[in-house]
Scaffold this motif. Structure first.
Motif, short mmCIF file in Angstrom:
data_model
loop_
_atom_site.label_atom_id
_atom_site.label_comp_id
_atom_site.label_asym_id
_atom_site.label_seq_id
_atom_site.Cartn_x
_atom_site.Cartn_y
_atom_site.Cartn_z
N SER A 188 -2.09 -2.43 -7.76
CA SER A 188 -3.45 -2.23 -7.03
C SER A 188 -4.33 -3.63 -7.08
O SER A 188 -4.85 -3.94 -6.01
N TYR A 191 -2.73 -6.13 -4.91
CA TYR A 191 -3.16 -5.62 -3.37
C TYR A 191 -4.39 -6.15 -3.04
O TYR A 191 -4.67 -6.77 -1.98
N HIS A 192 -5.35 -5.88 -3.90
CA HIS A 192 -6.80 -6.17 -3.50
C HIS A 192 -7.15 -7.46 -3.64
O HIS A 192 -8.07 -8.11 -2.73
N ASP A 248 0.96 -1.18 -0.11
CA ASP A 248 -0.02 -0.06 -0.03
C ASP A 248 0.95 1.30 -0.05
O ASP A 248 0.71 2.36 -0.75
N SER A 285 1.83 6.59 -7.03
CA SER A 285 0.90 7.45 -7.44
C SER A 285 1.41 8.84 -7.23
O SER A 285 1.02 9.85 -8.10
N ILE A 310 2.22 1.72 -3.49
CA ILE A 310 1.37 2.29 -4.75
C ILE A 310 1.01 3.69 -4.13
O ILE A 310 0.99 4.37 -5.11
#
Length: 226
Positions: free
Chosen positions: A213, A216-217, A193, A200, A196
């Motif tokens: 992402s 991650y999810h 996280d 970003s 990321i």
């Protein structure tokens, strides 16, 4: 994984909370100790149903809900209402491990203690001792933070509070049931996280960010306990 949540409250806010707490009656801290830890626990505690404690606990939880690091590191599912303790005059809490499950007073809800949290409310220069000592596979880690700072650590950890021989140590403490119960998995998700968010901010390639992402999810989906 030990995480410091810096400046959750300003020094002035922490001082105001501490002064208000000092005006309330305190009880023997053994009231919330388990069968084994009761033999190691020597401190005072604000009653769980104290109105001021409830209000301050709600304020702490509101502040945490706006803290990105806490939300990423803890991935909270349920949070035990914060309690408050007080150490002075040689009081201490020997090595112990927190109960795995804690029932919330007055309701049927129970919280699995995946993570433990301590919010320091006293200036460390005003008291001697009182370090939170956390033992893990890499040894012992001593934590004594500025007023308004919080430490988050695995609920599976053996830990203690060193004797306070001058002044008083006042803190809030509570437990978090995480969406992801394993500390190693939470640590990986936090690292991802943070990466990321950093990418970003650097306006990295959109396709790469989307892929990362997604990983991650999908990991969170696989590991989460909902």
């Amino acid at each position: 994984m030990l995480i410091e949540i810096a400046s959750l409250f300003t020094p002035d806010e922490a001082q105001a909370m501490r002064q208000a707490l000092l005006e309330r009656p305190w009880v023997d801290g053994k009231v919330t100790a388990g069968q084994r830890s009761v033999r190691e626990k020597y401190n005072r505690q604000l009653a769980e149903d104290d109105e001021l404690g409830i209000r301050l606990g709600e304020r702490i939880l509101q502040r945490l809900s706006d803290n990105a690091l806490f939300m990423s590191a803890a991935l909270p599912k349920r949070i035990y209402p914060p309690l408050f303790n007080r150490y002075g005059g040689g009081e201490a809490f020997g090595f112990h491990i927190d109960n795995a499950i804690r029932g919330i007073k007055g309701v049927r809800e129970r919280v699995r203690t995946d993570l433990s949290a301590t919010l320091f409310l006293a200036d460390p220069n005003t008291y001697d001792g009182g370090e939170l000592v956390i033992r893990d596979t890499f040894g012992e880690h001593s934590v004594k933070l500025p007023a308004g700072h919080m430490v988050l650590y695995p609920g599976t950890s053996v830990h203690k509070v060193n004797p306070v021989n001058r002044g008083e140590r006042i803190a809030a403490f509570f437990w978090i049931e995480s969406l992801v119960r394993e500390d190693s998995q939470r640590s990986l998700l936090l690292d991802m996280d943070v990466a990321i968010q950093r990418l970003s901010a650097q306006q990295a390639d959109d396709d790469s960010l989307l892929q990362l992402s997604g990983v991650y999810h999908n990991l969170l989906r696989r590991w989460s306990d909902v």
